[in-house]
Design an enzyme around this catalytic site. Structure first.
Site, PDB file in Angstrom:
ATOM      1  N   SER A 106       8.918  31.721 -29.378  1.00  0.00           N
ATOM      2  CA  SER A 106       9.699  33.022 -28.986  1.00  0.00           C
ATOM      3  C   SER A 106       8.969  33.703 -28.141  1.00  0.00           C
ATOM      4  CB  SER A 106      10.044  33.876 -30.215  1.00  0.00           C
ATOM      5  OG  SER A 106      10.414  35.131 -30.041  1.00  0.00           O
ATOM      6  N   TYR A 128      13.042  36.391 -23.485  1.00  0.00           N
ATOM      7  CA  TYR A 128      13.891  37.555 -23.603  1.00  0.00           C
ATOM      8  C   TYR A 128      13.587  38.157 -22.341  1.00  0.00           C
ATOM      9  CZ  TYR A 128      15.300  37.556 -28.425  1.00  0.00           C
ATOM     10  OH  TYR A 128      16.148  37.093 -29.589  1.00  0.00           O
ATOM     11  N   THR A 154      17.463  33.585 -24.035  1.00  0.00           N
ATOM     12  CA  THR A 154      18.382  33.790 -24.985  1.00  0.00           C
ATOM     13  C   THR A 154      19.216  35.070 -24.178  1.00  0.00           C
ATOM     14  OG1 THR A 154      16.807  33.278 -26.512  1.00  0.00           O
ATOM     15  CG2 THR A 154      18.692  34.905 -26.900  1.00  0.00           C
ATOM     16  N   LYS A 236      20.311  30.165 -24.027  1.00  0.00           N
ATOM     17  CA  LYS A 236      20.580  29.963 -25.637  1.00  0.00           C
ATOM     18  C   LYS A 236      21.556  31.347 -25.941  1.00  0.00           C
ATOM     19  CE  LYS A 236      18.140  30.254 -29.929  1.00  0.00           C
ATOM     20  NZ  LYS A 236      18.378  31.938 -30.423  1.00  0.00           N
ATOM     21  N   HIS A 260      22.944  32.935 -32.693  1.00  0.00           N
ATOM     22  CA  HIS A 260      21.620  33.777 -33.235  1.00  0.00           C
ATOM     23  C   HIS A 260      21.731  33.929 -34.745  1.00  0.00           C
ATOM     24  CE1 HIS A 260      18.469  36.001 -30.842  1.00  0.00           C
ATOM     25  NE2 HIS A 260      18.276  36.408 -32.199  1.00  0.00           N
TER      26      HIS A 260
HETATM   27  C1  LIG Z   1      13.825  36.115 -38.219  1.00  0.00           C
HETATM   28  C2  LIG Z   1      14.583  35.467 -36.913  1.00  0.00           C
HETATM   29  C3  LIG Z   1      14.237  35.808 -35.719  1.00  0.00           C
HETATM   30  C4  LIG Z   1      14.633  35.308 -34.488  1.00  0.00           C
HETATM   31  N1  LIG Z   1      13.820  35.600 -33.478  1.00  0.00           N
HETATM   32  C5  LIG Z   1      14.597  34.956 -32.269  1.00  0.00           C
HETATM   33  C6  LIG Z   1      13.935  35.089 -31.127  1.00  0.00           C
HETATM   34  O1  LIG Z   1      12.733  35.626 -30.955  1.00  0.00           O
HETATM   35  N2  LIG Z   1      14.296  34.548 -30.066  1.00  0.00           N
HETATM   36  C7  LIG Z   1      15.701  33.837 -30.153  1.00  0.00           C
HETATM   37  O2  LIG Z   1      16.083  33.360 -29.103  1.00  0.00           O
HETATM   38  N3  LIG Z   1      16.475  33.697 -31.334  1.00  0.00           N
HETATM   39  C8  LIG Z   1      15.711  34.112 -32.543  1.00  0.00           C
HETATM   40  N4  LIG Z   1      16.362  33.862 -33.504  1.00  0.00           N
HETATM   41  C9  LIG Z   1      17.577  33.050 -33.799  1.00  0.00           C
HETATM   42  C10 LIG Z   1      17.220  31.527 -33.918  1.00  0.00           C
HETATM   43  O3  LIG Z   1      16.410  30.984 -32.664  1.00  0.00           O
HETATM   44  C11 LIG Z   1      18.430  30.657 -34.104  1.00  0.00           C
HETATM   45  O4  LIG Z   1      19.338  30.953 -33.296  1.00  0.00           O
HETATM   46  C12 LIG Z   1      18.865  31.039 -35.583  1.00  0.00           C
HETATM   47  O5  LIG Z   1      17.935  31.311 -36.570  1.00  0.00           O
HETATM   48  C13 LIG Z   1      19.895  29.890 -35.944  1.00  0.00           C
HETATM   49  O6  LIG Z   1      20.525  30.168 -37.364  1.00  0.00           O
HETATM   50  P1  LIG Z   1      20.053  29.790 -38.563  1.00  0.00           P
HETATM   51  O7  LIG Z   1      18.743  30.348 -39.106  1.00  0.00           O
HETATM   52  O8  LIG Z   1      21.007  30.079 -39.537  1.00  0.00           O
HETATM   53  O9  LIG Z   1      19.907  28.136 -38.385  1.00  0.00           O
HETATM   54  C14 LIG Z   1      15.734  34.670 -34.754  1.00  0.00           C
HETATM   55  C15 LIG Z   1      16.310  34.092 -36.067  1.00  0.00           C
HETATM   56  C16 LIG Z   1      15.828  34.578 -37.247  1.00  0.00           C
HETATM   57  C17 LIG Z   1      16.190  34.341 -38.620  1.00  0.00           C
HETATM   58  C1  LIG Z   2      13.027  44.629 -30.842  1.00  0.00           C
HETATM   59  C2  LIG Z   2      12.529  43.499 -31.053  1.00  0.00           C
HETATM   60  C3  LIG Z   2      13.623  42.360 -31.299  1.00  0.00           C
HETATM   61  C4  LIG Z   2      13.129  41.129 -31.827  1.00  0.00           C
HETATM   62  C5  LIG Z   2      14.131  40.258 -31.977  1.00  0.00           C
HETATM   63  C6  LIG Z   2      13.817  38.794 -32.682  1.00  0.00           C
HETATM   64  C7  LIG Z   2      15.082  38.311 -32.969  1.00  0.00           C
HETATM   65  O1  LIG Z   2      15.740  37.590 -32.178  1.00  0.00           O
HETATM   66  C8  LIG Z   2      15.927  38.598 -34.039  1.00  0.00           C
HETATM   67  O2  LIG Z   2      17.089  38.003 -34.355  1.00  0.00           O
HETATM   68  O3  LIG Z   2      15.273  39.376 -34.998  1.00  0.00           O
END
Ligand SMILES: Cc1cc2nc3c(=O)[nH]c(=O)nc-3n(C[C@H](O)[C@H](O)[C@H](O)COP(=O)(O)O)c2cc1C
Ligand SMILES: CCCCCCC(=O)C(=O)O
Length: 363
Positions: A106, A128, A154, A236, A260
Site C-alpha cells: 500500500s 494513492y 487505486t 484498482k 475496496h
Molecule cells: C484495513 C484495510 C486497509 C486497506 N487499505 C488499503 C489500501 O491502503 N489501499 C488499497 O488500495 N486498498 C486497501 N484496502 C482494500 C483491500 O486492498 C481490498 O480491496 C479489500 O480488503 C478486499 O476485500 P476483503 O478484505 O473483504 O477481501 C484495505 C482494506 C482493509 C480491510
Molecule cells: C486517511 C488515510 C486513509 C488510509 C486508507 C487505507 C485504506 O485504504 C482503508 O481502506 O482503510
C-alpha cells in the site's frame, strides 16, 4: 494457529486486537450493505461439478505480465498494518515470499516501500495519487528503483468513505502515524514540509493528510502517469464496464475489479456482481483481477470461473498477521492454497486455466 475457517480466524483476531483496531479492519462503510453483499452474492453462484475427469494432478499456476506464479493469489494492499502487529508489512512480505505469492504494498504502509522491498519477493506498489503530482511521481520513481514490478492505482478513494463505526469510535490510525512510512521517508514530501517528521510529528501527519487524497484526479492525470513509467499500470476499484473500456483506451495494463472490501461506497454493486460484464467488455485483452469477499477456496473458483485472472486476499491475511505475525500470514496462505486445490479436485477441474462459466450456475 490451526484455524481453517474464516469465522474462527476473525474471532481469534478480535480477541487479540483491541476493539477499535479490530473494528477498523472488519467494518465497511455506511450500514455495511455492500460489505454483506460481497459475501452474499458470491454464495448465489453455485459450483456444478463434473466428475470422472482426471484430477490426479492439479495446476494452480497463472501467468501475469509475462511472469509465472505458482498460484492465482496476490495479497491486497492493506494500509496501517502497524496497528495489527509490530512487524507489520515486513512480516507480511516475508510470509508471502516463503509461499511464492506476490504482495501489493500500500501507499499508506507503516514502514517505507524500500524497507518492504528488502524483505519481499515479488512485489507491486499500490498508489494513492497525491493531490501533489511531485509526490506522486516521487513514489513512482522510488517504486521503480526498489524493484516493484507494477503500479496499482487505486481509483475508488477520491475521499474516505463514510465509515460510521470508526467515526463513532473516533478512531483514525493514520493520525497515529501508522500510514506514514512512505510519506515521512519521501524526499519531496520532506522538502515541502521543511522540517523533519520526527521533530514535528503532528504537523507532518496533518500535512500528509492534506496531500493524501486527490479528489480532482482524472483520466488526464492517468494519461500523464502512463507517460511517466514503463512499469505495467493497473487500476484498482473498477466496477463499471465503461471504466474498464477506458482503461484499455488509455493503454493501461490491467484492472482490479474491487469495491475496496465494502469500505468505500456503501450501496454499490458487489464485486462479484460487477465481474462478468467487465470480463465481457475486456474480452481477454488485459488481465482482470478480482477482490472483495474472498473467504475460501470455493470463492476463488467462482471468481476465476467468471473470468478473473487472479484474486487478491484482504482481511483473511490481516487476521493471520494479528494472530501470529509472519507465521500466521503463512498459515492463512497455505490454507487458501490447500482449499483451492481441494475445491478444484472435487469440482472435477485440474487446472486454473480450465475454469470457465460452464462450471457455475446462479441460484
Ligand atoms: C484495513 C484495510 C486497509 C486497506 N487499505 C488499503 C489500501 O491502503 N489501499 C488499497 O488500495 N486498498 C486497501 N484496502 C482494500 C483491500 O486492498 C481490498 O480491496 C479489500 O480488503 C478486499 O476485500 P476483503 O478484505 O473483504 O477481501 C484495505 C482494506 C482493509 C480491510
Ligand atoms: C486517511 C488515510 C486513509 C488510509 C486508507 C487505507 C485504506 O485504504 C482503508 O481502506 O482503510
Amino acid at each position: 494457529m490451526k484455524l481453517f475457517h474464516f469465522t474462527d480466524l476473525e474471532k481469534k483476531a478480535e480477541s487479540i486486537l483491541g476493539s477499535h483496531p479490530f473494528t477498523y479492519i472488519k467494518s465497511g462503510s455506511g450500514d455495511e450493505e455492500t460489505l454483506g453483499d460481497n459475501i452474499a452474492d458470491l454464495r448465489k453462484w453455485k459450483i456444478r461439478p463434473k466428475f470422472l475427469q482426471d484430477v490426479s494432478k492439479r495446476d494452480l499456476s497463472i501467468s501475469l505480465f509475462g511472469k509465472n506464479y505458482k498460484t492465482p493469489y496476490l495479497l491486497a494492499p492493506v494500509g496501517n498494518l502497524g496497528i495489527v502487529h509490530p512487524e507489520a508489512e515486513l512480516a507480511v512480505s516475508r510470509a508471502a515470499k516463503q509461499v511464492g505469492v506476490p504482495i501489493i504494498a500500500s501507499t499508506v504502509t507503516s514502514v517505507s516501500m524500500e524497507e518492504i522491498a528488502a524483505e519481499a519477493g515479488d512485489r507491486w506498489f499500490q498508489l494513492y495519487c497525491s493531490s501533489d503530482m511531485d509526490i506522486t511521481l516521487s513514489f513512482i520513481r522510488r517504486a521503480e528503483q526498489a524493484g516493484y514490478g507494477a503500479i496499482v492505482i487505486t481509483v475508488d478513494m477520491p475521499a474516505l468513505g463514510f465509515r460510521a463505526s470508526d467515526l463513532t469510535n473516533q478512531y483514525a490510525p493514520f493520525k497515529l502515524g501508522a500510514a506514514s512510512g512512505n510519506y515521512f521517508s519521501d524526499p519531496v514530501f520532506q522538502k515541502k514540509l521543511a522540517c523533519s517528521p520526527s521533530k514535528d510529528f503532528q504537523r507532518a501527519v496533518d500535512e500528509q493528510l492534506k496531500h493524501l487524497f486527490a479528489p480532482g484526479f482524472s483520466w488526464e492525470d492517468v494519461a500523464a502517469l502512463r507517460m511517466a513509467t514503463d512499469l505495467p499500470i493497473l487500476l484498482k476499484g473498477i466496477l463499471h464496464p465503461s471504466d474498464a473500456k477506458k482503461a484499455m483506451e488509455f493503454e493501461l495494463d490491467g484492472i482490479i475489479v474491487s469495491n475496496h472490501g465494502g469500505r468505500q461506497l456503501d450501496g454499490c454493486i458487489s464485486s462479484i456482481a460487477a465481474l462478468p460484464a467487465i470480463v465481457d467488455e475486456v474480452g481477454g485483452r488485459i488481465p482482470v483481477l478480482f477482490d472483495s469477499g474472498i473467504r475460501k477456496g470455493a470463492d476463488v473458483v467462482k471468481a476465476l470461473a467468471l473470468g478473473a485472472d487472479a484474486v487478491l486476499l484482504g482481511r483473511p491475511y490481516v487476521y493471520g498477521l494479528a494472530i501470529n505475525g509472519e507465521e500466521g500470514v503463512k498459515e492463512v496462505l497455505d490454507n487458501f492454497i490447500y482449499d483451492l486445490d481441494a475445491t478444484m479436485a472435487t469440482a472435477g477441474v485440474n487446472a486454473v486455466s480450465a475454469l470457465d462459466r460452464d462450471l457455475l450456475v446462479r441460484t
